[in-house]
Design a protein around this motif. Structure first.
Motif, short mmCIF file in Angstrom:
data_model
loop_
_atom_site.label_atom_id
_atom_site.label_comp_id
_atom_site.label_asym_id
_atom_site.label_seq_id
_atom_site.Cartn_x
_atom_site.Cartn_y
_atom_site.Cartn_z
N THR A 207 -3.83 16.64 3.64
CA THR A 207 -3.51 15.28 4.07
C THR A 207 -4.74 14.40 3.97
O THR A 207 -5.87 14.90 3.89
N ASN A 208 -4.51 13.08 3.98
CA ASN A 208 -5.64 12.15 3.93
C ASN A 208 -6.04 11.67 5.32
O ASN A 208 -7.02 10.97 5.47
N LEU B 6 0.69 13.46 3.37
CA LEU B 6 -0.25 12.35 3.30
C LEU B 6 0.41 11.08 3.82
O LEU B 6 1.63 10.97 3.84
N ILE C 132 -3.88 5.49 1.64
CA ILE C 132 -4.64 5.86 0.44
C ILE C 132 -5.21 4.60 -0.18
O ILE C 132 -4.48 3.62 -0.38
N ARG D 227 -4.95 5.49 -6.82
CA ARG D 227 -3.78 5.72 -7.66
C ARG D 227 -3.83 4.92 -8.96
O ARG D 227 -3.37 5.39 -9.99
N ILE E 20 -13.97 9.41 -5.06
CA ILE E 20 -13.26 10.00 -3.93
C ILE E 20 -14.01 11.23 -3.40
O ILE E 20 -14.82 11.83 -4.12
N ILE F 253 -13.22 14.91 -1.47
CA ILE F 253 -12.21 15.87 -1.04
C ILE F 253 -12.93 17.01 -0.32
O ILE F 253 -13.95 17.50 -0.82
N ASP G 213 -11.27 11.29 1.54
CA ASP G 213 -9.96 10.90 1.03
C ASP G 213 -8.91 11.98 1.15
O ASP G 213 -7.72 11.70 1.13
N LEU G 214 -9.36 13.25 1.22
CA LEU G 214 -8.37 14.32 1.30
C LEU G 214 -8.97 15.52 2.02
O LEU G 214 -10.08 15.95 1.72
N VAL H 168 -3.98 17.23 -4.12
CA VAL H 168 -4.58 16.26 -5.04
C VAL H 168 -3.48 15.47 -5.76
O VAL H 168 -3.59 14.24 -5.92
N ASP I 127 -0.56 14.71 -4.63
CA ASP I 127 -0.02 13.73 -3.68
C ASP I 127 -0.98 12.56 -3.49
O ASP I 127 -0.55 11.42 -3.31
N LEU I 128 -2.28 12.87 -3.54
CA LEU I 128 -3.27 11.81 -3.35
C LEU I 128 -3.23 10.81 -4.50
O LEU I 128 -3.23 9.60 -4.29
#
Lengths: 261, 510
Positions: free
Chosen positions: A101-102, A119, A124, A129, A206, A208, A237-238, A254, A256-257
């Motif tokens: 999740t973020n 997420l 985000i 994206r 980002i 992670i 971010d994640l 990743v 989903d992000l």
């Protein structure tokens, strides 16, 4: 001569997992835990004192609720499953590997709520994206990692999981990367190198965190040799929980992000 | 005379009272080491300082392989003035890491030590002014020479460490390896966290690639301190887990060696085979690396008939395919051209630096804890190590292949023994997190992990609490083997040489 190769390849067969979004893991897997709402105060105390990393705690009484609620923090959990062995009817680690999740708070699994960890798309950053949906290059930094998370990240790109199919790859230089993936609790001795590496990644970038050690320090959380000042400076971010995180947990998080279906 | 110089231990693990460890005068201590080092197969497994309120106690554990024994003896020094002890390394080079560690932690001088450099820059080091970027690298002056610095962050997804090469053209004259980036304060954590469950979790997170090996060494040490023996069934299950770990890593390393010579075919086939093995471990315990599988006193994951069938089936599948692909790998001229003669570690070098495990066995040294100090199920199932002699990348690759086959045979033999147990469930106990450890004692346990000799030492205070902990990974000895093996090699062969040893940084908190 090539006949031998052909024979080997025939045995080798098709190795890649066709759909990484929908996989059933065989046997037992220590994935997202589910805590029964019927857990008593005494039982909650038992597992709270048992947990080796203090991942289980009683949350403050929510308004309108009569009982104090038990919560397990997947960012601290080392997935040892000892709480389940102590209270098998109250706590169960499921096969659900989708735990990334973020939002840090979403890693908190509350008693009585069998909710998937997801997420929050609203939170985000917009550029993630729009820039990285179709291609994401990552630089990995191990900062006190025990090499199991690192091996699982390597495995995410192997013939079985093949995350390269989505344009997600690990690259050799931060200059080629869109972000960094941190493993390990961040040792004092690695803090400067991590900082330099982060700064070398061009913006937008980002961050992670892969594994419990990275998210909270894990079992090394209180060590004097660990320096987590990095997180005072930079947003994450994640969060990908696990000890180590399974390649499927990482890849799904990743995807989903970056908003890849 | 000889009796009071040392204590001889014939079991692994073993516990002894601290007061029973003979204390020698330093010159006698050194002379005794001289004597021991003259014997075949004797090597130092641990040499460390036990700080006490009024003195430093230096404890040395030597393995006498031919006698299947461990010898323990010590010397004592005052806290003030800071001791200065003539270096043992000057004569017996394998002590270099131990003396360096003691020097760094306590500021004790070792005059005559040829390489008294920092080893990990621990948070509790004696000289806080020494920091990572002041490491005193060896230099050679010469207009034709250049230096290449690599790391701490490397191109691949691996742990951090810094390599400094001095090259003449493409040829490496010297490699120095600076470690410490992975220092997490591991040994202090064992003392800070007193709950047995916390320590078990620490042990399996020492090195994730050796989760079973290190957690087994920890479990054996505290079981020994608590005076409990585990069931025969459990000791067999533990060795099955240990050998599965070895098979998984060895196959993964075979894939990785193929990557480093750009032989993608060998890589992908072996990667897929490794996946089958580690998924078997997951099928057993829910974790691909076997974390949580080994616990003191018992296990949460008894080996059921279902899991045994899964292991047998998967081993059969993997063995056939692994033999097929390795047969190809080791007969391809383009592979052999890169493997043969590359990164050679001679028997004499291996012996000099006290190499252990795979690095030793592929350089003609007969060194394997499963044979020399048998533990767990190996007590009843004698093991003969696989040996190779050339010490090059080929030998280390081939040793992996041969050990995979051998480990599969061991697992099958052990499975056969327990398949017909009447009531397997009752024969394996639950973990025991309420152990009462013997006070003022020292326990030593040795495990042959896939890299080699893992040594854990646990020391308790007068109340039976852990007061000192040492966790040694085979990499502690073998990093020097890598530095020697790349001398006179092309720098482009470094990744291949490095992978052929595949050493751990975090395993020693380095």
């Amino acid at each position: 001569m090539p006949l031998k190769e052909i024979n080997i390849l025939r045995r080798h067969g098709r190795q890649y997992v066709p759909d990484l979004r929908r996989v059933e893991l065989r046997g037992i897997f220590r994935g997202r835990p589910v805590i029964s709402g019927d857990i008593t105060e005494a039982e909650a105390e038992l597992v709270t004192s048992l947990c080796p990393v203090g991942a289980i705690g009683v949350t403050s009484v929510a308004s309108g609720m009569e009982h104090a609620s038990l919560a397990m923090d997947l960012g601290k959990c080392v997935f040892c499953r000892e709480c389940e062995f102590a209270l098998p009817r109250m706590i169960r680690f499921s096969n659900d590997f989708k735990m990334a999740t973020n939002i840090r708070e979403r890693l908190s699994v509350v008693a009585g709520a069998d909710q998937p960890v997801r997420l929050d798309p609203e939170m985000i950053r917009k550029e993630i994206r729009s820039f990285f949906k179709h291609a994401l290059k990552l630089r990995q930094v191990s900062a006190g990692g025990d090499n199991s998370a690192e091996m699982e990240l390597n495995a995410a790109g192997n013939v079985n999981f093949d995350m390269g199919r989505y344009g997600i790859e690990f690259v050799a230089s931060p200059r080629h990367a869109d972000g960094i993936v941190i493993t390990g609790p961040i040792t004092q001795n690695m803090a400067e190198a991590l900082q330099i590496c982060y700064e070398a990644v061009p913006s937008p970038k980002i961050v992670i965190l892969a594994g419990t050690d990275a998210i909270s320090g894990g079992i090394f959380g209180g060590s004097a040799a660990v320096n987590r000042e990095f997180f005072d400076k930079y947003p994450v971010d994640l969060f990908v929980p696990g000890n180590p995180p399974h390649p499927l947990t990482f890849i799904n998080g990743v995807l989903d992000l970056i908003g890849c279906k | 005379m000889k009796e009071n110089k040392y204590i001889e231990l014939f079991s692994n693990p073993a516990t002894l009272l601290l007061e029973d460890i003979p204390v020698l005068e330093y010159p006698d201590f050194v002379a005794f080491i001289d004597l021991l080092m003259g014997e075949e197969g004797t090597h130092c497994v641990a040499y460390f300082v036990l700080p006490q309120p009024d003195k430093y106690r230096f404890i040395c554990c030597m393995a006498a392989d031919e006698n299947h024994a461990i010898l323990v003896f010590s010397h004592e020094q005052p806290l003030q003035p800071a001791p200065s002890l003539p270096s043992i390394t000057a004569k017996h080079f394998q002590f270099h890491v131990f003396e360096r560690e003691i020097h760094e932690n306590f500021g004790i001088a070792f005059p005559g030590h040829p390489w008294l450099k920092p080893i990990r820059y621990p948070f509790n080091r004696s000289e806080v002014a020494n920091v990572m970027n002041t490491y005193p690298f060896y230099t050679i002056n010469g207009e034709a020479l250049h230096e290449v610095g690599v790391g701490p962050i490397h191109a691949g997804i691996i742990e951090p460490g810094h390599f400094r090469f001095i090259c003449h053209g493409e040829k490496v004259l010297h490699l120095e390896i600076q470690l410490g980036y992975q220092h997490r304060g591991l040994e202090s954590q064992f003392v800070e966290k007193q709950a047995i469950l916390q320590q078990s979790v620490l042990a399996e997170n020492i090195a994730g690639d050796t989760a079973v090996g290190h957690s087994l060494a920890y479990a054996m040490a505290v079981e020994s301190l608590a005076g409990i023996t585990v069931t025969k069934r459990l000791s067999i299950e533990r060795i099955i887990a240990l050998e599965l770990e070895r098979i998984g890593v060895h196959i993964g390393d075979t894939a990785a060696l193929c990557i480093d010579i750009a032989y993608q075919f060998g890589q992908v086939v072996n990667e897929a085979l490794r996946t089958i093995i580690i998924n078997t471990t997951q099928f057993w315990c829910g974790n691909r690396f076997g974390k949580g599988l080994i616990r003191p006193g018992g296990t949460n994951y008894p080996l059921t008939a279902d899991i045994m069938a899964e292991i047998i089936n998967n081993l059969k599948e993997v063995e056939e395919r692994f033999l097929q692909v390795t047969d190809r790998i080791f007969s391809l001229p383009s592979v052999l051209g890169r493997f043969e003669g590359t990164g050679k570690l001679t028997t004499m070098q291996a012996s000099l630096i006290g190499a252990v495990g795979m690095a030793a066995k592929s350089s003609g040294m007969y060194r394997d804890i499963r044979w020399s100090q048998p533990f767990s199920a190996y007590v009843d199932h004698p093991y003969e190590p696989v040996m190779l002699h050339k010490g090059d990348v080929w030998s280390r690759a081939m040793l992996r292949k041969l050990e995979v086959e051998k480990s599969m045979a061991v697992i099958r033999e052990l499975l056969k023994e327990i398949t017909h147990d009447e009531n397997p469930e009752s024969d394996v106990r639950h973990p025991d997190y309420d152990l009462h450890l013997a006070p003022s004692s020292l326990a030593i346990s040795l495990v042959e992990g896939w890299r080699g000799e893992i040594c854990h030492i646990a020391v308790t205070d007068h109340s039976g609490k852990l007061s000192h902990y040492k966790a040694k990974d085979p990499s502690f000895h073998n990093w020097m083997a890598l530095a020697l093996a790349v001398r006179n090699q092309e720098i482009s062969d470094f990744p291949l040489c490095n992978k052929s040893f595949n050493l751990s940084y975090c395993g020693n908190d380095l």
